[in-house]
Scaffold this active site. Structure first.
Site, PDB file in Angstrom:
ATOM      1  N   GLU A   1       0.780   3.989   1.892  1.00 27.23           N
ATOM      2  CA  GLU A   1       1.352   4.374   3.375  1.00 27.23           C
ATOM      3  C   GLU A   1       2.558   3.497   3.641  1.00 27.23           C
ATOM      4  OE1 GLU A   1      -3.090   4.690   3.278  1.00 27.23           O
ATOM      5  OE2 GLU A   1      -1.662   3.278   2.308  1.00 27.23           O
TER       6      GLU A   1
ATOM      7  N   CYS B   1      -3.088   0.091   7.550  1.00 24.99           N
ATOM      8  CA  CYS B   1      -2.109   1.357   7.383  1.00 24.99           C
ATOM      9  C   CYS B   1      -2.444   2.389   8.306  1.00 24.99           C
ATOM     10  CB  CYS B   1      -2.301   1.853   5.978  1.00 24.99           C
ATOM     11  SG  CYS B   1      -1.854   0.879   4.577  1.00 24.99           S
TER      12      CYS B   1
ATOM     13  N   CYS C   1      -6.559   2.031   5.391  1.00 23.59           N
ATOM     14  CA  CYS C   1      -7.400   0.933   5.670  1.00 23.59           C
ATOM     15  C   CYS C   1      -7.299   0.675   7.236  1.00 23.59           C
ATOM     16  CB  CYS C   1      -6.808  -0.194   4.825  1.00 23.59           C
ATOM     17  SG  CYS C   1      -5.181  -0.879   5.038  1.00 23.59           S
TER      18      CYS C   1
ATOM     19  N   HIS D   1       0.641  -1.196  -0.058  1.00 22.48           N
ATOM     20  CA  HIS D   1       0.076  -0.158  -0.051  1.00 22.48           C
ATOM     21  C   HIS D   1       0.718   1.251   0.137  1.00 22.48           C
ATOM     22  CE1 HIS D   1      -3.669  -2.213   1.874  1.00 22.48           C
ATOM     23  NE2 HIS D   1      -3.451  -2.715   0.749  1.00 22.48           N
TER      24      HIS D   1
END
Length: 150
Positions: A56, A88, A79, A54
């Protein structure tokens, strides 16, 4: 509260990162993240091809300890659920960021305001929908349509 020029500038960079990955991140949305500390970008990332890692995660890895006290500019709500990766939102909290500027809520029922709530409950100054909302929605309009039809 009006956008400050710095918020708009850093969110524009996060949106640019997300646009570059549009169509490559299925089944995940295309997300951009920029970490800024003392006016300097210390980390940035976008959702990788196929959805992992992801945005992040990539930005935090690049920033390392410089993430502490930073502001995170994220194009979609981090998320908040455990899947193939940890949430995240938890990673941002563990990195001890000071502020999170989120362009758009994630309508996925596993997230949908939970990521923002986790950040706020951890004492992180969190705003959502104040900067970059229209662009963030456009980037992931296909993701939103799919999630909302499930």
């Amino acid at each position: 509260m009006p956008d400050t020029p710095s918020d708009a500038t850093y969110m524009a960079r996060a949106l640019e990162l997300a646009w570059a990955q549009k169509g490559k991140t299925y089944p995940n949305p295309s997300v951009g993240c920029v970490l800024v500390r003392s006016g300097v970008i210390v980390g940035e990332g976008a959702t990788a091809n196929g959805g992992r890692p992801h945005a992040e995660t990539t930005a935090l890895k690049q920033a390392g300890s410089a993430a502490k006290g930073a502001t995170a500019y994220v194009t979609l709500e981090p998320c908040s659920h455990h899947g193939r990766t940890p949430p995240c939102a938890e990673s941002l909290i563990a990195a001890r960021i000071a502020k999170c500027v989120i362009a758009c809520v994630d309508p996925d029922p596993r997230v949908n305001w939970r990521g923002a709530a986790m950040l706020q409950e951890a004492g992180i100054d969190t705003t959502i929908g104040e900067v970059g909302l229209a662009d963030a929605f456009e980037i992931n309009s296909d993701f939103f349509a799919r999630v909302n039809s499930e």
